[in-house]
Motif scaffolding. Structure first.
Motif, PDB file in Angstrom:
ATOM      1  N   VAL A 184       0.847  -1.197   0.000  1.00  0.00           N
ATOM      2  CA  VAL A 184       0.000   0.000   0.000  1.00  0.00           C
ATOM      3  C   VAL A 184       0.878   1.242   0.000  1.00  0.00           C
ATOM      4  CG1 VAL A 184      -1.789   1.289   1.220  1.00  0.00           C
ATOM      5  CG2 VAL A 184      -1.830  -1.215   1.219  1.00  0.00           C
ATOM      6  N   ASP A 185       0.743   2.082  -1.025  1.00  0.00           N
ATOM      7  CA  ASP A 185       1.439   3.366  -1.101  1.00  0.00           C
ATOM      8  C   ASP A 185       0.442   4.449  -0.702  1.00  0.00           C
ATOM      9  OD1 ASP A 185       2.689   5.753  -1.776  1.00  0.00           O
ATOM     10  OD2 ASP A 185       3.646   4.933  -3.569  1.00  0.00           O
ATOM     11  N   ASP A 186       0.476   4.838   0.558  1.00  0.00           N
ATOM     12  CA  ASP A 186      -0.511   5.765   1.096  1.00  0.00           C
ATOM     13  C   ASP A 186      -0.393   7.158   0.474  1.00  0.00           C
ATOM     14  OD1 ASP A 186      -2.611   6.353   3.085  1.00  0.00           O
ATOM     15  OD2 ASP A 186      -1.095   7.678   3.937  1.00  0.00           O
ATOM     16  N   GLU A 187       0.824   7.573   0.136  1.00  0.00           N
ATOM     17  CA  GLU A 187       1.014   8.913  -0.411  1.00  0.00           C
ATOM     18  C   GLU A 187       0.402   9.052  -1.799  1.00  0.00           C
ATOM     19  OE1 GLU A 187       5.040  10.167  -0.330  1.00  0.00           O
ATOM     20  OE2 GLU A 187       5.231  10.054   1.862  1.00  0.00           O
ATOM     21  N   ARG A 188       0.599   8.044  -2.625  1.00  0.00           N
ATOM     22  CA  ARG A 188       0.073   8.100  -3.995  1.00  0.00           C
ATOM     23  C   ARG A 188      -1.305   7.462  -4.118  1.00  0.00           C
ATOM     24  NH1 ARG A 188       3.425   5.634  -8.375  1.00  0.00           N
ATOM     25  NH2 ARG A 188       3.766   3.923  -6.903  1.00  0.00           N
ATOM     26  N   ARG A 189      -1.791   6.855  -3.039  1.00  0.00           N
ATOM     27  CA  ARG A 189      -3.074   6.145  -3.023  1.00  0.00           C
ATOM     28  C   ARG A 189      -3.129   5.084  -4.122  1.00  0.00           C
ATOM     29  NH1 ARG A 189      -6.054  11.074  -2.003  1.00  0.00           N
ATOM     30  NH2 ARG A 189      -7.086  10.903  -4.011  1.00  0.00           N
ATOM     31  N   VAL A 190      -2.152   4.216  -4.123  1.00  0.00           N
ATOM     32  CA  VAL A 190      -2.136   3.075  -5.038  1.00  0.00           C
ATOM     33  C   VAL A 190      -1.724   1.839  -4.250  1.00  0.00           C
ATOM     34  CG1 VAL A 190      -1.608   4.434  -7.117  1.00  0.00           C
ATOM     35  CG2 VAL A 190       0.269   3.486  -5.757  1.00  0.00           C
ATOM     36  N   VAL A 191      -2.108   0.684  -4.776  1.00  0.00           N
ATOM     37  CA  VAL A 191      -1.733  -0.583  -4.165  1.00  0.00           C
ATOM     38  C   VAL A 191      -1.088  -1.455  -5.228  1.00  0.00           C
ATOM     39  CG1 VAL A 191      -4.031  -1.591  -4.561  1.00  0.00           C
ATOM     40  CG2 VAL A 191      -2.562  -2.535  -2.780  1.00  0.00           C
ATOM     41  N   ARG A 192      -0.012  -2.149  -4.848  1.00  0.00           N
ATOM     42  CA  ARG A 192       0.694  -3.047  -5.765  1.00  0.00           C
ATOM     43  C   ARG A 192       0.094  -4.436  -5.631  1.00  0.00           C
ATOM     44  NH1 ARG A 192       5.384  -2.336  -3.900  1.00  0.00           N
ATOM     45  NH2 ARG A 192       5.553  -4.231  -2.629  1.00  0.00           N
ATOM     46  N   VAL A 193      -0.389  -4.959  -6.765  1.00  0.00           N
ATOM     47  CA  VAL A 193      -1.136  -6.221  -6.764  1.00  0.00           C
ATOM     48  C   VAL A 193      -0.383  -7.257  -7.590  1.00  0.00           C
ATOM     49  CG1 VAL A 193      -3.314  -7.328  -7.403  1.00  0.00           C
ATOM     50  CG2 VAL A 193      -3.326  -4.979  -6.541  1.00  0.00           C
ATOM     51  N   LEU A 194      -0.284  -8.470  -7.065  1.00  0.00           N
ATOM     52  CA  LEU A 194       0.302  -9.582  -7.798  1.00  0.00           C
ATOM     53  C   LEU A 194      -0.836 -10.450  -8.288  1.00  0.00           C
ATOM     54  CD1 LEU A 194       3.124 -10.677  -8.531  1.00  0.00           C
ATOM     55  CD2 LEU A 194       2.940 -12.211  -6.557  1.00  0.00           C
ATOM     56  N   GLY A 195      -1.091 -10.418  -9.619  1.00  0.00           N
ATOM     57  CA  GLY A 195      -2.246 -11.083 -10.183  1.00  0.00           C
ATOM     58  C   GLY A 195      -1.944 -12.436 -10.779  1.00  0.00           C
ATOM     59  N   LYS A 196      -2.812 -12.873 -11.673  1.00  0.00           N
ATOM     60  CA  LYS A 196      -2.660 -14.174 -12.320  1.00  0.00           C
ATOM     61  C   LYS A 196      -1.364 -14.217 -13.115  1.00  0.00           C
ATOM     62  CE  LYS A 196      -7.480 -15.640 -12.768  1.00  0.00           C
ATOM     63  NZ  LYS A 196      -8.540 -16.061 -13.721  1.00  0.00           N
ATOM     64  N   GLY A 197      -0.722 -15.395 -13.112  1.00  0.00           N
ATOM     65  CA  GLY A 197       0.542 -15.522 -13.827  1.00  0.00           C
ATOM     66  C   GLY A 197       1.649 -14.690 -13.213  1.00  0.00           C
ATOM     67  N   ARG A 198       1.458 -14.293 -11.929  1.00  0.00           N
ATOM     68  CA  ARG A 198       2.426 -13.472 -11.199  1.00  0.00           C
ATOM     69  C   ARG A 198       2.706 -12.157 -11.913  1.00  0.00           C
ATOM     70  NH1 ARG A 198       4.050 -16.135  -6.989  1.00  0.00           N
ATOM     71  NH2 ARG A 198       5.646 -14.615  -6.472  1.00  0.00           N
ATOM     72  N   ARG A 199       1.691 -11.665 -12.636  1.00  0.00           N
ATOM     73  CA  ARG A 199       1.821 -10.350 -13.270  1.00  0.00           C
ATOM     74  C   ARG A 199       1.500  -9.275 -12.241  1.00  0.00           C
ATOM     75  NH1 ARG A 199      -0.786 -13.288 -17.382  1.00  0.00           N
ATOM     76  NH2 ARG A 199      -2.806 -12.524 -16.650  1.00  0.00           N
ATOM     77  N   GLU A 200       2.406  -8.324 -12.122  1.00  0.00           N
ATOM     78  CA  GLU A 200       2.241  -7.255 -11.145  1.00  0.00           C
ATOM     79  C   GLU A 200       1.613  -6.034 -11.798  1.00  0.00           C
ATOM     80  OE1 GLU A 200       5.390  -4.506  -8.938  1.00  0.00           O
ATOM     81  OE2 GLU A 200       5.459  -6.568  -8.155  1.00  0.00           O
ATOM     82  N   ARG A 201       0.698  -5.384 -11.095  1.00  0.00           N
ATOM     83  CA  ARG A 201       0.111  -4.149 -11.589  1.00  0.00           C
ATOM     84  C   ARG A 201      -0.117  -3.197 -10.423  1.00  0.00           C
ATOM     85  NH1 ARG A 201      -4.249  -7.623 -11.022  1.00  0.00           N
ATOM     86  NH2 ARG A 201      -6.235  -6.716 -10.280  1.00  0.00           N
ATOM     87  N   THR A 202      -0.249  -1.933 -10.731  1.00  0.00           N
ATOM     88  CA  THR A 202      -0.499  -0.914  -9.718  1.00  0.00           C
ATOM     89  C   THR A 202      -1.905  -0.376  -9.916  1.00  0.00           C
ATOM     90  OG1 THR A 202       1.846  -0.297  -9.650  1.00  0.00           O
ATOM     91  CG2 THR A 202       0.262   1.295  -8.778  1.00  0.00           C
ATOM     92  N   VAL A 203      -2.701  -0.409  -8.855  1.00  0.00           N
ATOM     93  CA  VAL A 203      -4.115  -0.037  -8.940  1.00  0.00           C
ATOM     94  C   VAL A 203      -4.374   1.130  -7.994  1.00  0.00           C
ATOM     95  CG1 VAL A 203      -6.482  -0.863  -8.736  1.00  0.00           C
ATOM     96  CG2 VAL A 203      -4.674  -2.449  -9.408  1.00  0.00           C
TER      97      VAL A 203
END
Length: 299
Positions: free
Chosen positions: A162-181
């Motif tokens: 959780v990046d509180d300053e930017r209000r984004v969360v780093r997610v590890l999805g299917k196939g271990r693909r990482e994305r920022t939401v």
């Protein structure tokens, strides 16, 4: 046969990086295929051919299996025979010509924006008492609805994701693909309250870095999240009884109806194919019709 299934499971888990749920489902499908092959007196993996595969799917259809189930079984067979051919168990990839039934994809029921607000406000009131479970449930529901993440992705989150300053969360999805939401201010406030006043009360030695923890002090599981979501939605009279996946669908639908483009929604949800995201396009036909009526001179 047993050795082949063990090797196939290892291949799915290590080389394909499939989840434990997917591995179990695929192995179960292939075990069913093997039993059917044995009834046809084809007791070895090397004896499986296209006729066995088609007979297996036909038998499933006769037993009333849905088109979605048949499509998944066919997919499992294709993965298995491609692997078996690669390691020499089969002379050719016999499922390469195996057709899958077309599945009519329908969008499940979703919350209306007003219903989502009612659910979240009801939990927020309880969280205001300082109860650590209510604080967790509020933060969890706000995060699910704000980000549209899968329940498996949610329970895998760590505090540092959780990046509180930017209000984004780093997610590890299917196939271990990482994305920022990204997430909004209400989710930010709920997460802050949970981390400051709720998590320290619930987290035990086994919690580790987990963002959300259960009542026993360890990382919360997907089943507990599903039970909580159902319970919280049932407590609001006008809200439909949805699963966490229903909140994911709701988030995607509301973002699209709010004017987001399909590519942005694809990135938000972590879909590898835009075709998967296109299921949401029909829910915005009313928005399209309103735009047409406002813009077209002959509307």
């Amino acid at each position: 046969m047993s050795a082949a299934l063990d090797e196939f499971a290892q291949y799915l888990a290590t080389e394909c990086d499939r989840s434990g749920h997917t591995v179990r489902a695929y192995v179960s499908d292939i075990m069913d295929l093997m039993r059917h092959a044995s009834r046809m007196r084809r007791g070895q993996p090397s004896e499986i051919d296209i006729s066995v595969l088609r007979s297996w799917l036909a038998a499933l259809h006769t037993r009333g299996r849905s088109r979605a189930t048949l499509a998944r079984r066919a997919s499992a067979a294709r993965v298995f025979t491609a692997w078996a051919h690669r390691i020499g168990l089969l002379e050719s990839d016999v499922a390469d010509r195996l057709a899958s039934p077309r599945v009519q994809r329908e969008l499940p029921e979703v919350l209306q924006p007003a219903e989502a607000t009612s659910v979240l406000e009801a939990v927020a009131v309880e969280a205001g008492t300082g109860d650590p479970v209510a604080l967790r449930d509020h933060a969890l529901l706000e995060t699910l609805y704000a980000t549209g993440v899968r329940v498996s992705e949610l329970v895998g989150l760590d505090v540092d994701d959780v990046d509180d300053e930017r209000r984004v969360v780093r997610v590890l999805g299917k196939g271990r693909r990482e994305r920022t939401v990204p997430y909004g201010v209400p989710a930010e406030q709920a997460l802050r309250a949970w981390l400051a006043r709720g998590r320290p009360e619930l987290a035990g030695p086994k919690a580790g870095a987990a963002l959300f923890v259960g009542v026993r002090g360890a990382r919360i599981g997907a089943r507990a999240v599903r039970s909580m979501v159902h319970a919280r939605l049932r407590a609001v009279p006008e809200a439909p009884d949805l699963s966490p996946h229903g909140l994911r669908h709701s988030a995607a639908t509301h973002v699209l109806e709010g004017g987001a483009d399909l590519r942005s929604v694809q990135e938000l949800l972590g879909h590898s194919s835009l075709g998967t995201t296109q299921i949401y396009t029909h829910v915005s036909i009313d928005r399209l019709r309103r735009a047409y009526q406002q813009a077209h001179p002959r509307a």
